[in-house]
Design a protein around this motif. Structure first.
Motif, PDB file in Angstrom:
ATOM      1  N   HIS A   1      55.502 -75.507   5.337  1.00  0.00           N
ATOM      2  CA  HIS A   1      55.882 -74.291   4.617  1.00  0.00           C
ATOM      3  C   HIS A   1      55.122 -73.127   5.238  1.00  0.00           C
ATOM      4  O   HIS A   1      53.896 -73.106   5.205  1.00  0.00           O
ATOM      5  CB  HIS A   1      55.551 -74.416   3.131  1.00  0.00           C
ATOM      6  CG  HIS A   1      56.356 -75.472   2.452  1.00  0.00           C
ATOM      7  ND1 HIS A   1      56.059 -76.822   2.539  1.00  0.00           N
ATOM      8  CD2 HIS A   1      57.470 -75.383   1.705  1.00  0.00           C
ATOM      9  CE1 HIS A   1      56.951 -77.506   1.857  1.00  0.00           C
ATOM     10  NE2 HIS A   1      57.820 -76.660   1.335  1.00  0.00           N
TER      11      HIS A   1
ATOM     12  N   ILE B   1      62.808 -64.963  13.586  1.00  0.00           N
ATOM     13  CA  ILE B   1      63.155 -64.482  12.254  1.00  0.00           C
ATOM     14  C   ILE B   1      62.530 -63.106  12.046  1.00  0.00           C
ATOM     15  O   ILE B   1      61.326 -62.937  12.233  1.00  0.00           O
ATOM     16  CB  ILE B   1      62.599 -65.437  11.159  1.00  0.00           C
ATOM     17  CG1 ILE B   1      63.150 -66.849  11.326  1.00  0.00           C
ATOM     18  CG2 ILE B   1      62.853 -64.881   9.774  1.00  0.00           C
ATOM     19  CD1 ILE B   1      64.575 -67.018  10.892  1.00  0.00           C
TER      20      ILE B   1
ATOM     21  N   PHE C   1      65.848 -61.903   5.460  1.00  0.00           N
ATOM     22  CA  PHE C   1      64.514 -62.394   5.153  1.00  0.00           C
ATOM     23  C   PHE C   1      63.614 -61.218   4.801  1.00  0.00           C
ATOM     24  O   PHE C   1      63.781 -60.127   5.332  1.00  0.00           O
ATOM     25  CB  PHE C   1      63.936 -63.137   6.367  1.00  0.00           C
ATOM     26  CG  PHE C   1      64.763 -64.306   6.792  1.00  0.00           C
ATOM     27  CD1 PHE C   1      64.611 -65.546   6.200  1.00  0.00           C
ATOM     28  CD2 PHE C   1      65.727 -64.166   7.791  1.00  0.00           C
ATOM     29  CE1 PHE C   1      65.389 -66.623   6.585  1.00  0.00           C
ATOM     30  CE2 PHE C   1      66.504 -65.230   8.189  1.00  0.00           C
ATOM     31  CZ  PHE C   1      66.335 -66.470   7.590  1.00  0.00           C
TER      32      PHE C   1
ATOM     33  N   TRP D   1      66.020 -77.249  11.229  1.00  0.00           N
ATOM     34  CA  TRP D   1      65.183 -77.313  12.427  1.00  0.00           C
ATOM     35  C   TRP D   1      65.790 -78.332  13.377  1.00  0.00           C
ATOM     36  O   TRP D   1      65.481 -79.515  13.354  1.00  0.00           O
ATOM     37  CB  TRP D   1      63.750 -77.664  12.043  1.00  0.00           C
ATOM     38  CG  TRP D   1      62.734 -77.413  13.110  1.00  0.00           C
ATOM     39  CD1 TRP D   1      61.772 -78.287  13.512  1.00  0.00           C
ATOM     40  CD2 TRP D   1      62.558 -76.242  13.897  1.00  0.00           C
ATOM     41  NE1 TRP D   1      61.011 -77.722  14.504  1.00  0.00           N
ATOM     42  CE2 TRP D   1      61.469 -76.456  14.767  1.00  0.00           C
ATOM     43  CE3 TRP D   1      63.220 -75.008  13.975  1.00  0.00           C
ATOM     44  CZ2 TRP D   1      61.029 -75.509  15.682  1.00  0.00           C
ATOM     45  CZ3 TRP D   1      62.778 -74.072  14.892  1.00  0.00           C
ATOM     46  CH2 TRP D   1      61.702 -74.326  15.728  1.00  0.00           C
TER      47      TRP D   1
ATOM     48  N   VAL E   1      64.918 -74.593   6.459  1.00  0.00           N
ATOM     49  CA  VAL E   1      65.351 -74.358   7.835  1.00  0.00           C
ATOM     50  C   VAL E   1      66.061 -75.588   8.387  1.00  0.00           C
ATOM     51  O   VAL E   1      65.616 -76.714   8.191  1.00  0.00           O
ATOM     52  CB  VAL E   1      64.126 -74.039   8.729  1.00  0.00           C
ATOM     53  CG1 VAL E   1      64.522 -73.889  10.181  1.00  0.00           C
ATOM     54  CG2 VAL E   1      63.421 -72.794   8.220  1.00  0.00           C
TER      55      VAL E   1
ATOM     56  N   LEU F   1      59.501 -70.213   4.764  1.00  0.00           N
ATOM     57  CA  LEU F   1      60.383 -71.079   5.539  1.00  0.00           C
ATOM     58  C   LEU F   1      59.890 -72.505   5.353  1.00  0.00           C
ATOM     59  O   LEU F   1      58.715 -72.806   5.555  1.00  0.00           O
ATOM     60  CB  LEU F   1      60.355 -70.714   7.020  1.00  0.00           C
ATOM     61  CG  LEU F   1      60.817 -69.313   7.385  1.00  0.00           C
ATOM     62  CD1 LEU F   1      60.770 -69.126   8.899  1.00  0.00           C
ATOM     63  CD2 LEU F   1      62.217 -69.044   6.863  1.00  0.00           C
TER      64      LEU F   1
ATOM     65  N   SER G   1      69.631 -69.013  11.502  1.00  0.00           N
ATOM     66  CA  SER G   1      69.103 -67.784  10.906  1.00  0.00           C
ATOM     67  C   SER G   1      70.068 -66.608  10.961  1.00  0.00           C
ATOM     68  O   SER G   1      69.898 -65.630  10.244  1.00  0.00           O
ATOM     69  CB  SER G   1      67.790 -67.394  11.590  1.00  0.00           C
ATOM     70  OG  SER G   1      68.019 -67.071  12.943  1.00  0.00           O
TER      71      SER G   1
ATOM     72  N   THR H   1      62.494 -69.234  -0.896  1.00  0.00           N
ATOM     73  CA  THR H   1      62.194 -70.331   0.018  1.00  0.00           C
ATOM     74  C   THR H   1      63.482 -70.692   0.731  1.00  0.00           C
ATOM     75  O   THR H   1      64.513 -70.906   0.096  1.00  0.00           O
ATOM     76  CB  THR H   1      61.639 -71.552  -0.742  1.00  0.00           C
ATOM     77  OG1 THR H   1      60.409 -71.169  -1.369  1.00  0.00           O
ATOM     78  CG2 THR H   1      61.381 -72.715   0.196  1.00  0.00           C
ATOM     79  N   HIS H   2      63.423 -70.719   2.057  1.00  0.00           N
ATOM     80  CA  HIS H   2      64.583 -71.042   2.886  1.00  0.00           C
ATOM     81  C   HIS H   2      64.330 -72.377   3.579  1.00  0.00           C
ATOM     82  O   HIS H   2      63.329 -72.523   4.279  1.00  0.00           O
ATOM     83  CB  HIS H   2      64.799 -69.968   3.958  1.00  0.00           C
ATOM     84  CG  HIS H   2      64.931 -68.582   3.414  1.00  0.00           C
ATOM     85  ND1 HIS H   2      66.145 -68.055   3.015  1.00  0.00           N
ATOM     86  CD2 HIS H   2      64.000 -67.620   3.189  1.00  0.00           C
ATOM     87  CE1 HIS H   2      65.943 -66.816   2.588  1.00  0.00           C
ATOM     88  NE2 HIS H   2      64.664 -66.531   2.685  1.00  0.00           N
TER      89      HIS H   2
END
Length: 119
Positions: free
Chosen positions: A90, A116, A49, A36, A34, A55, A44, A31-32
């Motif tokens: 998610h 990504i 990935f 945002w 982000v 994400l 990124s 789990t990344h």
């Protein structure tokens, strides 16, 4: 008859091994979280990935959203894809390149977009 039972056992063993391989691949997913923001694409860079990774987008839902778009939508900042706006989204990556933009208040044009690539 003994030969038939052995074949069934071998087939069952093969199915179990295949299932364990799938479960192991899912367990390896990361789990990344982000960043945002208006320089999202920079976040990124340099990260790796894989398909199945998740994400996690956290943001103020009164100011932003996340829209999954295609390459054209990414380039032109057109929001024709699925829109997320919970503030805590998610999204599981598939294989290949996934594109995300914020469609509110011209944010995409100001750099709030991200591509990504997952292997």
């Amino acid at each position: 008859m003994a030969q038939g039972r052995g074949s069934a056992t071998l087939g069952g063993l093969l199915a179990v091994c295949l299932l364990l391989g799938v479960v192991a691949h899912i367990a390896d997913a990361e789990t990344h979280t982000v960043d945002w923001s208006f320089n999202a694409d920079a976040w990124s860079k340099g990260k790796r990935f894989r398909a199945g990774d998740v994400l996690e987008f956290n943001y103020d839902r009164t100011k932003h959203n996340v829209v999954v778009v295609d390459a054209g939508g990414y380039s032109t900042c057109s929001s024709s894809g699925r829109t997320y706006n919970s503030g805590s989204d998610h999204i599981t990556l598939g294989s290949g390149t996934s594109y995300f933009i914020c469609s509110l208040k011209s944010h995409c044009g100001m750099g709030m977009k991200m591509a990504i690539t997952a292997n």
